[in-house]
Design a protein around this motif. Structure first.
Motif, PDB file in Angstrom:
ATOM      1  N   THR A 180       0.869  -1.181   0.000  1.00 12.40           N
ATOM      2  CA  THR A 180       0.000   0.000   0.000  1.00 12.40           C
ATOM      3  C   THR A 180       0.911   1.238   0.000  1.00 12.40           C
ATOM      4  OG1 THR A 180      -0.046   0.183   2.392  1.00 12.40           O
ATOM      5  CG2 THR A 180      -1.759  -1.196   1.379  1.00 12.40           C
ATOM      6  N   ALA A 181       0.325   2.355  -0.360  1.00 12.96           N
ATOM      7  CA  ALA A 181       1.100   3.596  -0.387  1.00 12.96           C
ATOM      8  C   ALA A 181       1.686   3.866   1.008  1.00 12.96           C
ATOM      9  CB  ALA A 181       0.214   4.743  -0.840  1.00 12.96           C
ATOM     10  N   GLU A 182       0.926   3.568   2.043  1.00  9.44           N
ATOM     11  CA  GLU A 182       1.400   3.823   3.417  1.00  9.44           C
ATOM     12  C   GLU A 182       2.549   2.889   3.770  1.00  9.44           C
ATOM     13  OE1 GLU A 182      -1.853   3.303   2.570  1.00  9.44           O
ATOM     14  OE2 GLU A 182      -2.268   5.462   2.579  1.00  9.44           O
ATOM     15  N   GLN A 183       2.409   1.606   3.388  1.00  7.94           N
ATOM     16  CA  GLN A 183       3.495   0.649   3.677  1.00  7.94           C
ATOM     17  C   GLN A 183       4.785   1.078   2.969  1.00  7.94           C
ATOM     18  OE1 GLN A 183       1.456  -2.892   2.218  1.00  7.94           O
ATOM     19  NE2 GLN A 183       1.355  -3.752   4.274  1.00  7.94           N
ATOM     20  N   ALA A 184       4.661   1.467   1.713  1.00  8.98           N
ATOM     21  CA  ALA A 184       5.858   1.856   0.956  1.00  8.98           C
ATOM     22  C   ALA A 184       6.445   3.140   1.538  1.00  8.98           C
ATOM     23  CB  ALA A 184       5.501   2.039  -0.515  1.00  8.98           C
ATOM     24  N   GLN A 185       5.590   4.117   1.795  1.00  6.55           N
ATOM     25  CA  GLN A 185       6.073   5.405   2.326  1.00  6.55           C
ATOM     26  C   GLN A 185       6.839   5.216   3.639  1.00  6.55           C
ATOM     27  OE1 GLN A 185       6.645   8.474   1.618  1.00  6.55           O
ATOM     28  NE2 GLN A 185       6.962   9.221   3.714  1.00  6.55           N
ATOM     29  N   GLU A 186       6.343   4.338   4.500  1.00  7.99           N
ATOM     30  CA  GLU A 186       7.016   4.125   5.794  1.00  7.99           C
ATOM     31  C   GLU A 186       8.470   3.680   5.581  1.00  7.99           C
ATOM     32  OE1 GLU A 186       5.776   0.667   8.026  1.00  7.99           O
ATOM     33  OE2 GLU A 186       6.358   1.582   9.933  1.00  7.99           O
ATOM     34  N   VAL A 187       8.667   2.740   4.650  1.00 11.15           N
ATOM     35  CA  VAL A 187      10.026   2.222   4.429  1.00 11.15           C
ATOM     36  C   VAL A 187      10.874   3.269   3.693  1.00 11.15           C
ATOM     37  CG1 VAL A 187      11.393   0.335   3.495  1.00 11.15           C
ATOM     38  CG2 VAL A 187       9.126  -0.136   4.419  1.00 11.15           C
ATOM     39  N   HIS A 188      10.276   3.941   2.723  1.00 15.41           N
ATOM     40  CA  HIS A 188      11.035   4.980   2.000  1.00 15.41           C
ATOM     41  C   HIS A 188      11.510   6.066   2.963  1.00 15.41           C
ATOM     42  CE1 HIS A 188      10.271   4.314  -2.495  1.00 15.41           C
ATOM     43  NE2 HIS A 188       9.818   3.249  -1.879  1.00 15.41           N
ATOM     44  N   ALA A 189      10.647   6.475   3.878  1.00 19.36           N
ATOM     45  CA  ALA A 189      11.028   7.536   4.833  1.00 19.36           C
ATOM     46  C   ALA A 189      12.181   7.057   5.709  1.00 19.36           C
ATOM     47  CB  ALA A 189       9.823   7.926   5.686  1.00 19.36           C
ATOM     48  N   MET A 190      12.118   5.789   6.117  1.00 19.78           N
ATOM     49  CA  MET A 190      13.202   5.235   6.942  1.00 19.78           C
ATOM     50  C   MET A 190      14.511   5.245   6.149  1.00 19.78           C
ATOM     51  SD  MET A 190      15.267   2.445   7.364  1.00 19.78           S
ATOM     52  CE  MET A 190      14.497   1.040   6.548  1.00 19.78           C
ATOM     53  N   ILE A 191      14.453   4.801   4.874  1.00 17.10           N
ATOM     54  CA  ILE A 191      15.675   4.743   4.049  1.00 17.10           C
ATOM     55  C   ILE A 191      16.241   6.156   3.881  1.00 17.10           C
ATOM     56  CG2 ILE A 191      16.599   4.238   1.745  1.00 17.10           C
ATOM     57  CD1 ILE A 191      14.504   1.977   1.514  1.00 17.10           C
ATOM     58  N   ARG A 192      15.371   7.123   3.602  1.00 16.24           N
ATOM     59  CA  ARG A 192      15.854   8.487   3.382  1.00 16.24           C
ATOM     60  C   ARG A 192      16.557   9.014   4.635  1.00 16.24           C
ATOM     61  NH1 ARG A 192      14.993  11.246  -0.647  1.00 16.24           N
ATOM     62  NH2 ARG A 192      13.034  10.255  -1.239  1.00 16.24           N
ATOM     63  N   SER A 193      15.941   8.776   5.785  1.00  8.65           N
ATOM     64  CA  SER A 193      16.558   9.325   6.991  1.00  8.65           C
ATOM     65  C   SER A 193      17.845   8.567   7.332  1.00  8.65           C
ATOM     66  CB  SER A 193      15.539   9.383   8.134  1.00  8.65           C
ATOM     67  OG  SER A 193      15.762   8.397   9.057  1.00  8.65           O
ATOM     68  N   LEU A 194      17.879   7.260   7.036  1.00 13.18           N
ATOM     69  CA  LEU A 194      19.092   6.468   7.285  1.00 13.18           C
ATOM     70  C   LEU A 194      20.255   6.952   6.406  1.00 13.18           C
ATOM     71  CD1 LEU A 194      20.350   3.866   8.561  1.00 13.18           C
ATOM     72  CD2 LEU A 194      19.496   2.626   6.576  1.00 13.18           C
ATOM     73  N   VAL A 195      19.971   7.112   5.125  1.00 14.64           N
ATOM     74  CA  VAL A 195      21.020   7.520   4.189  1.00 14.64           C
ATOM     75  C   VAL A 195      21.498   8.932   4.523  1.00 14.64           C
ATOM     76  CG1 VAL A 195      21.417   8.066   1.746  1.00 14.64           C
ATOM     77  CG2 VAL A 195      20.264   5.960   2.356  1.00 14.64           C
ATOM     78  N   ASN A 196      20.573   9.736   4.980  1.00 16.01           N
ATOM     79  CA  ASN A 196      20.938  11.103   5.368  1.00 16.01           C
ATOM     80  C   ASN A 196      21.833  11.099   6.605  1.00 16.01           C
ATOM     81  OD1 ASN A 196      21.014  13.828   5.369  1.00 16.01           O
ATOM     82  ND2 ASN A 196      18.873  14.156   5.941  1.00 16.01           N
ATOM     83  N   SER A 197      21.426  10.322   7.620  1.00 18.82           N
ATOM     84  CA  SER A 197      22.205  10.352   8.860  1.00 18.82           C
ATOM     85  C   SER A 197      23.549   9.641   8.711  1.00 18.82           C
ATOM     86  CB  SER A 197      21.398   9.768  10.026  1.00 18.82           C
ATOM     87  OG  SER A 197      21.194   8.399   9.798  1.00 18.82           O
ATOM     88  N   LYS A 198      23.583   8.553   7.942  1.00 16.07           N
ATOM     89  CA  LYS A 198      24.846   7.806   7.816  1.00 16.07           C
ATOM     90  C   LYS A 198      25.795   8.422   6.798  1.00 16.07           C
ATOM     91  CE  LYS A 198      24.143   4.052  10.322  1.00 16.07           C
ATOM     92  NZ  LYS A 198      24.920   3.279  11.199  1.00 16.07           N
ATOM     93  N   LEU A 199      25.223   8.951   5.700  1.00 12.89           N
ATOM     94  CA  LEU A 199      26.089   9.359   4.592  1.00 12.89           C
ATOM     95  C   LEU A 199      25.975  10.845   4.252  1.00 12.89           C
ATOM     96  CD1 LEU A 199      25.103   6.341   2.331  1.00 12.89           C
ATOM     97  CD2 LEU A 199      27.249   6.568   3.556  1.00 12.89           C
ATOM     98  N   GLY A 200      25.024  11.506   4.884  1.00 15.56           N
ATOM     99  CA  GLY A 200      24.849  12.931   4.604  1.00 15.56           C
ATOM    100  C   GLY A 200      24.204  13.200   3.252  1.00 15.56           C
ATOM    101  N   PHE A 201      23.560  12.187   2.676  1.00 16.16           N
ATOM    102  CA  PHE A 201      22.869  12.379   1.399  1.00 16.16           C
ATOM    103  C   PHE A 201      21.401  12.668   1.687  1.00 16.16           C
ATOM    104  CE2 PHE A 201      25.773   9.034  -0.853  1.00 16.16           C
ATOM    105  CZ  PHE A 201      26.831   9.909  -0.776  1.00 16.16           C
ATOM    106  N   ASN A 202      20.973  13.908   1.522  1.00 17.17           N
ATOM    107  CA  ASN A 202      19.573  14.148   1.860  1.00 17.17           C
ATOM    108  C   ASN A 202      18.679  14.257   0.646  1.00 17.17           C
ATOM    109  OD1 ASN A 202      20.270  16.568   0.918  1.00 17.17           O
ATOM    110  ND2 ASN A 202      20.013  17.715   2.820  1.00 17.17           N
ATOM    111  N   ASP A 203      19.250  14.153  -0.533  1.00 15.44           N
ATOM    112  CA  ASP A 203      18.353  14.245  -1.691  1.00 15.44           C
ATOM    113  C   ASP A 203      18.572  13.103  -2.689  1.00 15.44           C
ATOM    114  OD1 ASP A 203      20.742  15.116  -2.597  1.00 15.44           O
ATOM    115  OD2 ASP A 203      19.999  16.943  -3.560  1.00 15.44           O
ATOM    116  N   ILE A 204      18.565  11.901  -2.142  1.00 13.80           N
ATOM    117  CA  ILE A 204      18.703  10.722  -2.997  1.00 13.80           C
ATOM    118  C   ILE A 204      17.323  10.338  -3.568  1.00 13.80           C
ATOM    119  CG2 ILE A 204      18.373   9.013  -1.126  1.00 13.80           C
ATOM    120  CD1 ILE A 204      20.759   7.500  -2.496  1.00 13.80           C
ATOM    121  N   SER A 205      17.307   9.807  -4.786  1.00 13.92           N
ATOM    122  CA  SER A 205      16.036   9.323  -5.352  1.00 13.92           C
ATOM    123  C   SER A 205      15.782   7.903  -4.850  1.00 13.92           C
ATOM    124  CB  SER A 205      16.089   9.302  -6.882  1.00 13.92           C
ATOM    125  OG  SER A 205      16.186  10.602  -7.385  1.00 13.92           O
ATOM    126  N   ILE A 206      14.563   7.668  -4.397  1.00 16.69           N
ATOM    127  CA  ILE A 206      14.193   6.331  -3.906  1.00 16.69           C
ATOM    128  C   ILE A 206      12.959   5.872  -4.686  1.00 16.69           C
ATOM    129  CG2 ILE A 206      13.679   4.901  -1.894  1.00 16.69           C
ATOM    130  CD1 ILE A 206      14.834   7.096  -0.115  1.00 16.69           C
TER     131      ILE A 206
END
Ligand code: PEP
Length: 248
Positions: A180-206
């Protein structure tokens, strides 16, 4: 840089004749309604050249389904990232769940493949996603987090311009069962924040992948952390594929 993107993975489908037919049909669709989203096809390697021969749209590019983790040499059957780059390939899938499951690709293999992509100016489309048992047990966020960490932490000279992440829950690939859109969004948001905090990439395409079709693409792509799709089955139908790319 974060941007909308739809890629069609043809997998081990088409022959020379049907690949030409599919490309012609995509061309027709793109001529009917010029597209402003980045769109790309990922045919079997043998048919890449026929997809790069023509400029279908300024936003159209071509990918490869797999590349070698090694640089050139005595590796019979392998296709190197340098070869792909010289054949005008822009994207390479890395870590698709089918490659992980059927070809035993390890995290170390995937890290090396991403390195080869970066060295050769190819954008690695790094695929992650949990299996059904992880979704059922509620452990899915942790599983995806580990997949991202285990590979990206190993990549030397990581370059955000050469990396796209595709979240593809394994239970949704080729099953007709879309997250569902909600299920996908939850994981995408987690990936974005993870990549941002670990690698400093805040504008990666997912990208989202898993039974995405014209009827569900809009609700997925409207989510704040979903930037497009990696499409399997529906990419073999030109009308459906281009309709998905027009769903932003
Ligand atoms: C895929 O294999 O990457 C995929 C998303 O397949 P499908 O769209 O057929 O589920």
């Amino acid at each position: 840089m974060r941007r909308n993107l739809v890629l069609g993975n043809w997998k081990q489908n088409t022959t020379k004749e049907s690949a030409v037919e599919l490309l012609d049909a995509i061309k027709l669709e793109l001529e009917k309604a010029p597209i402003s989203t980045d769109i790309g096809v990922i045919p079997p390697a043998l048919f890449i050249e026929m997809a790069t021969e023509e400029q279908y749209s300024p936003h159209f590019s071509v990918g490869i389904q797999n590349i070698s983790k090694t640089q050139k040499g005595a590796f019979t059957g392998e296709i190197g990232a340098d070869m792909a780059a010289s054949a005008s390939v822009k994207y390479a899938l890395v870590g698709h769940s089918e490659r992980r499951a059927y070809f035993n690709e390890s995290n170390q293999d995937l890290a090396q493949k991403i390195e080869r992509c970066i060295e050769n100016n190819i954008v690695a489309v790094f695929c992650v996603g949990e299996e059904l048992k992880d979704r059922k047990s509620g452990n899915y966020l942790e599983v995806v987090k580990q997949q991202v960490n285990a590979v990206l932490a190993e990549v030397k000279h990581l370059d955000i311009e050469k990396l796209v992440i595709a979240y593809e829950p394994v239970w949704a690939i080729g099953t007709g069962e879309t997250a569902t859109a909600e299920q996908a969004q939850e994981v995408h948001a987690m990936i974005r924040s993870l990549v941002n905090s670990k690698l400093g990439f805040n504008d990666i395409s997912i990208l989202y992948g898993g039974s995405c079709k014209p009827s569900n693409a809009k609700e997925l792509f409207i989510q704040p952390d979903i930037d497009g799709g990696l499409i399997g089955g529906a990419a073999l139908n030109a009308q459906d594929f281009v309709a998905i790319a027009n769903s932003f």
